[in-house]
Design a protein around this motif. Structure first.
Motif, PDB file in Angstrom:
ATOM      1  N   GLN A 250       0.824  -1.203   0.000  1.00 47.01           N
ATOM      2  CA  GLN A 250       0.000   0.000   0.000  1.00 47.01           C
ATOM      3  C   GLN A 250       0.866   1.265   0.000  1.00 47.01           C
ATOM      4  O   GLN A 250       0.556   2.243  -0.697  1.00 47.01           O
ATOM      5  N   ALA A 251       1.955   1.225   0.772  1.00 53.91           N
ATOM      6  CA  ALA A 251       2.842   2.396   0.824  1.00 53.91           C
ATOM      7  C   ALA A 251       3.692   2.509  -0.431  1.00 53.91           C
ATOM      8  O   ALA A 251       3.930   3.607  -0.940  1.00 53.91           O
ATOM      9  N   SER A 252       4.159   1.363  -0.948  1.00 55.47           N
ATOM     10  CA  SER A 252       5.043   1.382  -2.113  1.00 55.47           C
ATOM     11  C   SER A 252       4.290   1.688  -3.402  1.00 55.47           C
ATOM     12  O   SER A 252       4.855   2.281  -4.322  1.00 55.47           O
ATOM     13  N   TYR A 253       3.020   1.290  -3.478  1.00 54.33           N
ATOM     14  CA  TYR A 253       2.240   1.466  -4.709  1.00 54.33           C
ATOM     15  C   TYR A 253       0.898   2.109  -4.361  1.00 54.33           C
ATOM     16  O   TYR A 253      -0.173   1.489  -4.449  1.00 54.33           O
ATOM     17  N   PRO A 254       0.937   3.389  -3.959  1.00 50.99           N
ATOM     18  CA  PRO A 254      -0.289   4.047  -3.499  1.00 50.99           C
ATOM     19  C   PRO A 254      -1.361   4.167  -4.578  1.00 50.99           C
ATOM     20  O   PRO A 254      -2.561   4.149  -4.257  1.00 50.99           O
ATOM     21  N   ARG A 255      -0.968   4.265  -5.849  1.00 55.99           N
ATOM     22  CA  ARG A 255      -1.976   4.344  -6.921  1.00 55.99           C
ATOM     23  C   ARG A 255      -2.776   3.049  -7.012  1.00 55.99           C
ATOM     24  O   ARG A 255      -3.997   3.083  -7.232  1.00 55.99           O
ATOM     25  N   LEU A 256      -2.098   1.900  -6.830  1.00 52.51           N
ATOM     26  CA  LEU A 256      -2.821   0.631  -6.840  1.00 52.51           C
ATOM     27  C   LEU A 256      -3.724   0.519  -5.620  1.00 52.51           C
ATOM     28  O   LEU A 256      -4.854   0.009  -5.709  1.00 52.51           O
ATOM     29  N   ALA A 257      -3.228   0.977  -4.466  1.00 47.50           N
ATOM     30  CA  ALA A 257      -4.040   0.923  -3.252  1.00 47.50           C
ATOM     31  C   ALA A 257      -5.308   1.762  -3.399  1.00 47.50           C
ATOM     32  O   ALA A 257      -6.412   1.351  -3.005  1.00 47.50           O
ATOM     33  N   GLU A 258      -5.167   2.947  -3.992  1.00 48.70           N
ATOM     34  CA  GLU A 258      -6.326   3.802  -4.215  1.00 48.70           C
ATOM     35  C   GLU A 258      -7.301   3.167  -5.203  1.00 48.70           C
ATOM     36  O   GLU A 258      -8.530   3.209  -5.001  1.00 48.70           O
ATOM     37  N   ALA A 259      -6.789   2.554  -6.248  1.00 46.62           N
ATOM     38  CA  ALA A 259      -7.653   1.883  -7.229  1.00 46.62           C
ATOM     39  C   ALA A 259      -8.399   0.719  -6.583  1.00 46.62           C
ATOM     40  O   ALA A 259      -9.577   0.474  -6.886  1.00 46.62           O
ATOM     41  N   ALA A 260      -7.734  -0.002  -5.674  1.00 46.17           N
ATOM     42  CA  ALA A 260      -8.382  -1.114  -4.981  1.00 46.17           C
ATOM     43  C   ALA A 260      -9.536  -0.615  -4.122  1.00 46.17           C
ATOM     44  O   ALA A 260     -10.646  -1.185  -4.132  1.00 46.17           O
ATOM     45  N   ARG A 261      -9.323   0.481  -3.367  1.00 44.84           N
ATOM     46  CA  ARG A 261     -10.381   1.026  -2.520  1.00 44.84           C
ATOM     47  C   ARG A 261     -11.538   1.553  -3.357  1.00 44.84           C
ATOM     48  O   ARG A 261     -12.720   1.384  -3.004  1.00 44.84           O
ATOM     49  N   ARG A 262     -11.187   2.172  -4.481  1.00 38.72           N
ATOM     50  CA  ARG A 262     -12.222   2.711  -5.352  1.00 38.72           C
ATOM     51  C   ARG A 262     -13.099   1.599  -5.936  1.00 38.72           C
ATOM     52  O   ARG A 262     -14.317   1.750  -6.081  1.00 38.72           O
ATOM     53  N   LYS A 263     -12.497   0.465  -6.237  1.00 42.07           N
ATOM     54  CA  LYS A 263     -13.233  -0.624  -6.892  1.00 42.07           C
ATOM     55  C   LYS A 263     -13.910  -1.562  -5.901  1.00 42.07           C
ATOM     56  O   LYS A 263     -15.022  -2.041  -6.151  1.00 42.07           O
ATOM     57  N   TYR A 264     -13.260  -1.821  -4.758  1.00 41.71           N
ATOM     58  CA  TYR A 264     -13.753  -2.870  -3.861  1.00 41.71           C
ATOM     59  C   TYR A 264     -14.094  -2.385  -2.450  1.00 41.71           C
ATOM     60  O   TYR A 264     -14.458  -3.187  -1.600  1.00 41.71           O
ATOM     61  N   GLY A 265     -13.964  -1.082  -2.174  1.00 36.60           N
ATOM     62  CA  GLY A 265     -14.365  -0.581  -0.877  1.00 36.60           C
ATOM     63  C   GLY A 265     -13.194  -0.148  -0.012  1.00 36.60           C
ATOM     64  O   GLY A 265     -12.024  -0.416  -0.310  1.00 36.60           O
ATOM     65  N   ALA A 266     -13.512   0.476   1.086  1.00 42.32           N
ATOM     66  CA  ALA A 266     -12.501   1.122   1.920  1.00 42.32           C
ATOM     67  C   ALA A 266     -11.503   0.155   2.521  1.00 42.32           C
ATOM     68  O   ALA A 266     -10.368   0.538   2.832  1.00 42.32           O
ATOM     69  N   ARG A 267     -11.889  -1.096   2.729  1.00 42.85           N
ATOM     70  CA  ARG A 267     -10.989  -2.069   3.354  1.00 42.85           C
ATOM     71  C   ARG A 267     -10.104  -2.788   2.337  1.00 42.85           C
ATOM     72  O   ARG A 267      -9.245  -3.593   2.713  1.00 42.85           O
ATOM     73  N   ALA A 268     -10.304  -2.526   1.071  1.00 47.70           N
ATOM     74  CA  ALA A 268      -9.559  -3.248   0.037  1.00 47.70           C
ATOM     75  C   ALA A 268      -8.093  -2.834   0.013  1.00 47.70           C
ATOM     76  O   ALA A 268      -7.738  -1.693   0.355  1.00 47.70           O
ATOM     77  N   ARG A 269      -7.258  -3.791  -0.403  1.00 46.93           N
ATOM     78  CA  ARG A 269      -5.817  -3.557  -0.490  1.00 46.93           C
ATOM     79  C   ARG A 269      -5.329  -3.920  -1.895  1.00 46.93           C
ATOM     80  O   ARG A 269      -6.116  -4.386  -2.734  1.00 46.93           O
ATOM     81  N   VAL A 270      -4.032  -3.752  -2.115  1.00 45.35           N
ATOM     82  CA  VAL A 270      -3.464  -4.054  -3.424  1.00 45.35           C
ATOM     83  C   VAL A 270      -3.716  -5.514  -3.790  1.00 45.35           C
ATOM     84  O   VAL A 270      -3.998  -5.836  -4.950  1.00 45.35           O
ATOM     85  N   GLN A 271      -3.640  -6.411  -2.808  1.00 41.07           N
ATOM     86  CA  GLN A 271      -3.866  -7.823  -3.125  1.00 41.07           C
ATOM     87  C   GLN A 271      -5.263  -8.061  -3.677  1.00 41.07           C
ATOM     88  O   GLN A 271      -5.468  -8.963  -4.507  1.00 41.07           O
ATOM     89  N   ASP A 272      -6.246  -7.271  -3.260  1.00 38.84           N
ATOM     90  CA  ASP A 272      -7.603  -7.429  -3.775  1.00 38.84           C
ATOM     91  C   ASP A 272      -7.690  -7.005  -5.237  1.00 38.84           C
ATOM     92  O   ASP A 272      -8.409  -7.632  -6.033  1.00 38.84           O
ATOM     93  N   LEU A 273      -6.949  -5.965  -5.583  1.00 41.79           N
ATOM     94  CA  LEU A 273      -6.916  -5.548  -6.979  1.00 41.79           C
ATOM     95  C   LEU A 273      -6.284  -6.647  -7.838  1.00 41.79           C
ATOM     96  O   LEU A 273      -6.771  -6.952  -8.933  1.00 41.79           O
ATOM     97  N   ALA A 274      -5.214  -7.291  -7.329  1.00 44.71           N
ATOM     98  CA  ALA A 274      -4.559  -8.377  -8.059  1.00 44.71           C
ATOM     99  C   ALA A 274      -5.459  -9.607  -8.136  1.00 44.71           C
ATOM    100  O   ALA A 274      -5.506 -10.301  -9.166  1.00 44.71           O
ATOM    101  N   THR A 275      -6.166  -9.895  -7.048  1.00 48.32           N
ATOM    102  CA  THR A 275      -7.096 -11.031  -7.072  1.00 48.32           C
ATOM    103  C   THR A 275      -8.226 -10.783  -8.061  1.00 48.32           C
ATOM    104  O   THR A 275      -8.629 -11.694  -8.805  1.00 48.32           O
ATOM    105  N   GLY A 276      -8.723  -9.555  -8.092  1.00 52.79           N
ATOM    106  CA  GLY A 276      -9.747  -9.220  -9.080  1.00 52.79           C
ATOM    107  C   GLY A 276      -9.235  -9.374 -10.499  1.00 52.79           C
ATOM    108  O   GLY A 276      -9.967  -9.824 -11.397  1.00 52.79           O
ATOM    109  N   TRP A 277      -7.964  -9.002 -10.724  1.00 50.08           N
ATOM    110  CA  TRP A 277      -7.343  -9.199 -12.038  1.00 50.08           C
ATOM    111  C   TRP A 277      -7.347 -10.687 -12.418  1.00 50.08           C
ATOM    112  O   TRP A 277      -7.744 -11.044 -13.527  1.00 50.08           O
TER     113      TRP A 277
END
Length: 548
Positions: free
Chosen positions: A354-381
């Motif tokens: 989340q700290a190293s890739y803040p753009r991915l972290a923000e995209a994860a929260r935008r797509k999957y909710g406030a508790r989402a993390r980068v791993q959720d964006l990758a799992t969705g991929w």
């Protein structure tokens, strides 16, 4: 596939066939054969096309009444790699190929290809029945127990009959005949009941980092077929190259690559040998060849540093290109599987994604909710790519380090896990996946990784170590998972894997020679996971005699 058939291991009585009166039930490998000489260039020669290799030989002339009968075949289980699971010795002369002998199957029927191939292999005639003394008869028997790759082989009164519920089983029966001729001159009198323990058995080949020719790949397919292996994984996209012609994105293809015509030739040969080719487009990591042509897809961390081989999964264009490729290649590979990779995504190898890739972290929260993390964006991929390959009729696979626990998005339960490592950051033990109810395929990097140049503490695997110490349940390191969860219904099989990290460390011929015995050992342990009967030296000698 069910539990292994229980067999006894009483040794067959040696002696002349005329004096044999004792009925003996045997299983496994029989007597060791002396080491046959290896023909130079076997692994690197340019094989014939599938059509020419399966052509029917000219019918053999009928044997005359005065022709002497072939010498009896000594008793003992046929000597093959992998060993037959069960053999029942009977009294009689056995069978040897002789003048006038034929392979018998309906020339217009479903076993014509298997019949013509065996006839060509043994230089026998081929034709329709009825079978007579000296012939090898191939027959489908729907409903015969044992599964689609099982077969029964009966050698009685100088005639061989192979029956199976499916064409694959008949084909494996013909490989037993061929190997028995190579190792001992023929088949002993008796009955073979044989089947594989695991449904997926094969070789994984990295063609992305090292270009292998179509002829070389076809040579490996023929070698695999004689070992009763049934799956070739083709990893053709990575940071160093993209190795198959593309019409949707020709700009990403490396100068050295397979044409689609060559891929069709490879898959046609594989199909005739009952081998499934599993394509792999690894994403969202290992896409350096795509990024080289589309630098706007490059993932960068908070400081602007490029993450090697990783595309930005917050960029919709990344998904569009990968999905284009998945849809383009799915029809090129007629098998049931498509491998999606999902391993070693650099964003998730950081200590704090989340700290190293803040753009991915923000995209994860935008797509999957406030508790989402980068791993959720990758799992969705991964889940989205799985949906794409399902839409074109394929079942998805992915590497174990692409599955993450505890997220707001759960990995698709229908994606088969290919377990390769416990060494990556956050890697979970195989038991975790089994507890989730997943089926695994074993590519344990401790035993089954042939990594060119031996980087990162890898060592070339030895057939002896695989043969002695590995089994399908040893998924990570050297320890097996619980026996109750290591059966064929939970661990579907495995593959030896060739990775070309340092592509110039070996030539293609050296790779072929280096994997020969590890591949034979993998074939043995996946066909029958019980401890092998033959000593390693005897197994090596036998493999030398029966090899392609």
């Amino acid at each position: 596939m069910g539990l292994p058939v229980r067999v006894t291991r009483t040794s067959a009585i040696r002696g002349t066939m005329a004096g044999l009166a004792l009925l003996t039930t045997m299983s496994l490998m029989g007597c060791p054969a002396r080491h046959g000489s290896l023909r130079p260039g076997d692994d690197s020669r340019s094989p014939q096309s599938a059509a020419s290799s399966s052509a029917s030989p000219s019918p053999a002339p009928s044997s005359s009444a005065a022709a002497p009968a072939p010498a009896p075949v000594p008793p003992g289980a046929p000597r093959t790699v992998p060993a037959v699971r069960e053999f029942t010795q009977r009294t009689g002369p056995g069978w040897r190929p002789a003048p006038g002998a034929r392979v018998v199957a309906d020339p217009g029927g479903p076993l014509a290809d298997e019949g013509r191939k065996l006839a060509g292999d043994l230089q026998l005639g081929f034709g329709a029945g009825p079978a007579r003394a000296g012939d090898v008869e191939l027959t489908l028997r729907p409903g015969q127990p044992g599964g689609p790759e099982s077969y029964e082989l009966a050698t009685h009164d100088r005639k061989v009959t192979i029956t199976a519920p499916d064409e694959a089983g008949v084909f494996y029966g013909t490989r037993t005949v061929l190997q028995a001729v190579r190792s001992g001159g023929g088949l002993p009198e008796g009955d073979v009941h044989d089947r594989p323990d695991r449904a997926q058995r094969g070789l994984n080949l990295d063609t992305a980092r090292k270009n292998f020719t179509a002829d070389w790949i076809e040579g490996r397919l023929r070698e695999m077929a004689d070992l009763k292996l049934n799956q070739l994984g083709l990893h053709f996209s990575d940071d160093q190259g993209f190795r198959i012609e593309s019409s949707s994105h020709p700009e990403i293809v490396s100068p050295e690559h397979l044409t689609k015509a060559e891929v069709r030739r490879i898959t046609a040969l594989a199909g005739s040998l009952h081998i499934t080719v599993v394509p792999e487009i690894d994403s969202p990591g290992h896409l350096g060849a795509v990024i080289a042509a589309h630098p706007g897809l490059q993932l960068r961390d908070a400081s602007g540093t490029a993450a090697r081989g990783a595309v930005d999964i917050a960029n919709p264009q990344s998904a569009r290109i990968v999905d284009d490729l998945l849809r383009e290649y799915a029809p090129l590979f007629p098998g049931a599987w498509f491998h999606l990779g999902a391993d070693e995504y650099r964003a998730l190898m950081a200590k704090d994604p989340q700290a190293s890739y803040p753009r991915l972290a923000e995209a994860a929260r935008r797509k999957y909710g406030a508790r989402a993390r980068v791993q959720d964006l990758a799992t969705g991929w991964l889940n989205d790519r799985a949906a794409v390959v399902r839409s074109v009729g394929k079942t998805p696979k992915a590497w174990n380090d692409g599955f993450f626990p505890g997220g707001v998005v759960s990995p698709d339960k229908g994606v088969q896990v290919e377990y390769w490592t416990g060494k990556e950051l956050g890697a979970r033990p195989p038991q975790d996946y089994l507890n989730e109810g997943r089926t695994l395929v074993n590519l344990n990097d401790e035993y089954l990784y042939y990594v060119l140049g031996e980087p990162n503490q890898f060592r070339y695997p030895t057939g002896e170590r695989i043969y002695r110490d590995w089994s399908p349940g040893v998924l990570r390191g050297t320890t097996a998972v619980a026996q109750a969860q290591s059966g064929p219904d939970r661990v579907a099989g495995g593959r030896l894997a060739v990775w070309c990290d340092r592509a110039q460390a070996q030539t293609a011929d050296q790779v072929a020679a280096g994997i020969r015995m590890p591949l034979a050992a993998v074939a043995q342990r996946l066909w029958d996971p019980r401890p092998p009967r033959l000593a390693w030296a005897d197994f090596t000698a036998l493999a030398g005699r029966v090899r392609h």
